[in-house]
Design an enzyme around this catalytic site. Structure first.
Site, PDB file in Angstrom:
ATOM      1  CE1 TYR A 167      24.762   9.506 -45.768  1.00 59.17           C
ATOM      2  CE2 TYR A 167      23.064  11.029 -45.018  1.00 59.17           C
ATOM      3  CZ  TYR A 167      24.204  10.776 -45.756  1.00 59.17           C
ATOM      4  OH  TYR A 167      24.794  11.794 -46.463  1.00 59.17           O
ATOM      5  CG  PHE A 217      45.943  24.965 -33.507  1.00 61.06           C
ATOM      6  CD1 PHE A 217      47.134  24.783 -32.813  1.00 61.06           C
ATOM      7  CD2 PHE A 217      45.592  24.041 -34.474  1.00 61.06           C
ATOM      8  CE1 PHE A 217      47.951  23.690 -33.075  1.00 61.06           C
ATOM      9  CE2 PHE A 217      46.403  22.938 -34.745  1.00 61.06           C
ATOM     10  CZ  PHE A 217      47.578  22.765 -34.040  1.00 61.06           C
ATOM     11  CG  ASP A 218      48.827  24.765 -37.031  1.00 57.92           C
ATOM     12  OD1 ASP A 218      47.755  24.190 -36.749  1.00 57.92           O
ATOM     13  OD2 ASP A 218      49.909  24.157 -37.096  1.00 57.92           O
ATOM     14  CG  ASP A 258      40.187  25.841 -30.723  1.00 62.24           C
ATOM     15  OD1 ASP A 258      39.931  24.734 -30.212  1.00 62.24           O
ATOM     16  OD2 ASP A 258      41.032  26.004 -31.610  1.00 62.24           O
ATOM     17  CB  ALA A 299      40.983  21.503 -28.603  1.00 56.59           C
ATOM     18  CE  LYS A 317      44.027  18.773 -30.376  1.00 57.24           C
ATOM     19  NZ  LYS A 317      43.634  18.763 -31.795  1.00 57.24           N
ATOM     20  CG  HIS A 347      54.242  22.751 -39.418  1.00 58.91           C
ATOM     21  ND1 HIS A 347      53.266  23.591 -39.889  1.00 58.91           N
ATOM     22  CD2 HIS A 347      53.699  22.062 -38.411  1.00 58.91           C
ATOM     23  CE1 HIS A 347      52.173  23.412 -39.175  1.00 58.91           C
ATOM     24  NE2 HIS A 347      52.396  22.487 -38.275  1.00 58.91           N
TER      25      HIS A 347
HETATM   26  N1  F0G Z   1      42.399  23.912 -32.129  1.00 61.09           N
HETATM   27  C1  F0G Z   1      43.412  23.608 -31.315  1.00 61.09           C
HETATM   28  C2  F0G Z   1      43.661  24.447 -30.106  1.00 61.09           C
HETATM   29  C3  F0G Z   1      44.230  22.517 -31.604  1.00 61.09           C
HETATM   30  O1  F0G Z   1      45.238  22.233 -30.787  1.00 61.09           O
HETATM   31  C4  F0G Z   1      43.959  21.749 -32.758  1.00 61.09           C
HETATM   32  C5  F0G Z   1      44.778  20.616 -33.102  1.00 61.09           C
HETATM   33  C6  F0G Z   1      42.874  22.095 -33.562  1.00 61.09           C
HETATM   34  C7  F0G Z   1      42.114  23.184 -33.215  1.00 61.09           C
HETATM   35  C8  F0G Z   1      42.517  21.335 -34.812  1.00 61.09           C
HETATM   36  O2  F0G Z   1      41.913  20.162 -34.489  1.00 61.09           O
HETATM   37  O3  F0G Z   1      43.444  18.433 -35.429  1.00 61.09           O
HETATM   38  O4  F0G Z   1      41.123  17.866 -34.740  1.00 61.09           O
HETATM   39  O5  F0G Z   1      41.523  19.206 -36.756  1.00 61.09           O
HETATM   40  N2  F0G Z   1      45.866  20.398 -32.565  1.00 61.09           N
HETATM   41  C9  F0G Z   1      46.740  19.268 -32.767  1.00 61.09           C
HETATM   42  C10 F0G Z   1      48.009  19.487 -32.012  1.00 61.09           C
HETATM   43  C11 F0G Z   1      46.943  18.878 -34.177  1.00 61.09           C
HETATM   44  O6  F0G Z   1      48.932  18.691 -32.197  1.00 61.09           O
HETATM   45  O7  F0G Z   1      48.094  20.422 -31.227  1.00 61.09           O
HETATM   46  P1  F0G Z   1      42.012  18.841 -35.413  1.00 61.09           P
END
Ligand code: F0G
Length: 460
Positions: free
Chosen positions: A74, A126-127, A217, A219, A260, A452
């Protein structure tokens, strides 16, 4: 980058997963049952899945071996320390909080720093990031350069922030209302487009001058670093590790979806050098994610992440990866299909405003293309347009549409071959031949945030 014909994939295949193409009649039935939303399609009914590059990577033998080394304590798992050591080395951040995925890290960062009325500036959030900022009462502000919205203009770094507009925002609202600047590398929402080192440096300089923090960010940080090496003067002879390290040196911390560029199927992290921020974020992390050293993940997941982070900075891997994206892009261009050029790091983005100029955004043209592509060849893509980024105005009930109307063909890492890419290109070419008959879609159900994912449509 070498021409694609000059080399082969820098790996060989040890395990295979069978895939099959359902019949045309079955595809029609599946799509109807899914409410014309490909998020509702069982993956067994998909032939080539380009919905996302997130969590879909093929892990290496070394990562799979790492799973067996999971220490499921843990607190204080040895895999956490391996991850921490890797992040310190690659990113230069001392403090690391693992999270269940990227949005978990976004949640703890925004919960810690964003208050109602704040404005979070960035290239293009990102969304999920937008969602988290709004849920804390803040306003996400996108300041990407003009070229970032022009799908046909060729610019090497379309993810750059417009520093004039950035300064304008800072002058107008002041540092009190700007908790941080968020640079998304690469910029997913406009095509996986990179941000230059010069731009990162300049944004960071402006931010420091005004006492505002900068986060990445991160990713797709390695893909961004590869573009810097390829396209920016002075970086051709640096390693991806050196370039990444320099990038991160201009930031106060980062959130990262490890799904990613850590080449894993689940995971995320928050990292910083700011001890006070780490402590505050850690408190939220414990509530939302889990204890500081596991953050909602198994020890084995932490190990796979640590190993993946070291693999992703291999230049031969990145050349093949980004080369495959460019290959699909060039096949589509040959077929006369308008895409965002140059292609970015993780997928090819079809510009639906140019592809279907006869359809307004009110009939969700990109959503219609996605349905056609599934019907044609069992290929699943994702909509990044009116459905994903549009919203219904709470007061007026009117639809607010995003600037871009895109279909993203996101390519999982190390999963498909160029022959799969050929199938995708042929399928889109077939859709293009009958595009004048595409009428668009009607939205019949939407959720209040991130609509979406669960929306339902009917064809017009
Ligand atoms: N930031 C970026 C630039 C992303 O592309 C994503 C996720 C996230 C944050 C959120 O990360 O999914 O691990 O919680 N992108 C995916 C996509 C879902 O299809 O582009 P997560």
């Amino acid at each position: 980058m070498r021409a694609r014909s000059e080399y082969a994939e820098p790996y060989r295949i040890k395990v295979v997963e069978p895939i099959r193409l359902p019949s045309r009649a079955r595809r029609e039935e599946v799509l109807r049952e899914a409410g014309y939303n490909v998020f509702n399609i069982p993956s067994q009914e998909v032939y080539i899945d380009l919905l996302t590059d997130s969590g879909t990577s093929a892990m290496s033998d070394n990562q799979w071996a790492g799973l067996m080394m999971g220490d499921e304590a843990y607190a204080g798992s040895r895999n956490f320390f391996h991850l921490q050591e890797t992040v310190r080395e690659l990113f230069g951040f001392r403090y690391v909080l693992p999270t269940h995925q990227g949005r978990g890290a976004e949640n703890i960062l925004t919960t810690t720093l964003v208050k109602p009325g704040d404005r979070v500036l960035g290239n293009m959030h990102f969304d999920t990031t937008e969602g988290h900022i709004r849920l804390k009462g803040g306003e996400p502000v996108n300041l990407v350069i003009r070229e970032g919205y022009e799908t046909a203009t060729r610019h090497p770094f379309k993810g750059n922030i417009d520093t004039e507009r950035l300064l304008g925002e800072i002058r107008r609202y002041g540092r009190e209302r700007i908790p941080f600047i968020n640079i998304t590398v690469t910029c997913n929402s406009n095509g996986g487009q990179p941000v230059s080192m010069a731009n990162i440096r300049e944004v960071s300089r402006i931010a420091r001058e005004h006492g505002i923090r900068v986060f990445f960010d991160a990713a797709r940080f390695a893909e961004n670093a590869y573009f810097i090496k390829e396209r920016e003067e002075g970086y051709a002879h640096k390693t991806i590790a050196e370039i990444s390290r320099e990038m991160f040196s201009y930031a106060d911390g980062c959130t990262m979806s490890a799904k990613k560029d850590a080449l894993v199927n689940i995971g995320g992290l928050f990292a910083t050098n700011d001890e006070d921020l780490y402590r505050k974020a850690g408190q939220w992390g414990i509530v939302y994610e889990g204890f500081l050293t596991y953050g909602g993940l198994a020890g084995r997941d932490l190990e796979a992440m640590a190993r993946g982070l070291r693999e992703v900075i291999d230049e031969t891997y990145l050349e093949d990866r980004i080369g495959q994206v460019a290959y699909l892009g060039s096949r589509l261009i040959e077929e006369g299909i308008p895409i965002i050029e140059p292609t970015g790091g993780h997928g090819v983005y079809v510009d639906v405003k140019r592809f279907l100029p006869h359809l307004p955004q009110s009939v969700f043209p990109a959503q219609a293309v996605i349905c056609e592509l599934y019907l044609e060849a069992g290929v699943r893509a994702v909509e990044l347009g009116a459905a994903a980024f549009g919203r219904t105005d709470e007061k007026t009930g009117e639809q607010i549409f995003p600037k871009l109307e895109l279909v993203r063909l996101a390519i999982p890492r190390r999963v498909y071959t160029d022959r799969h890419m050929d199938v995708v290109a042929r399928a889109l070419a077939a859709v293009a031949k009958r595009k004048d008959r595409i009428r668009g879609m009607k939205l019949v159900y939407e959720a209040p945030v991130l609509r979406h994912f669960t929306a339902r449509f009917e064809p017009l």
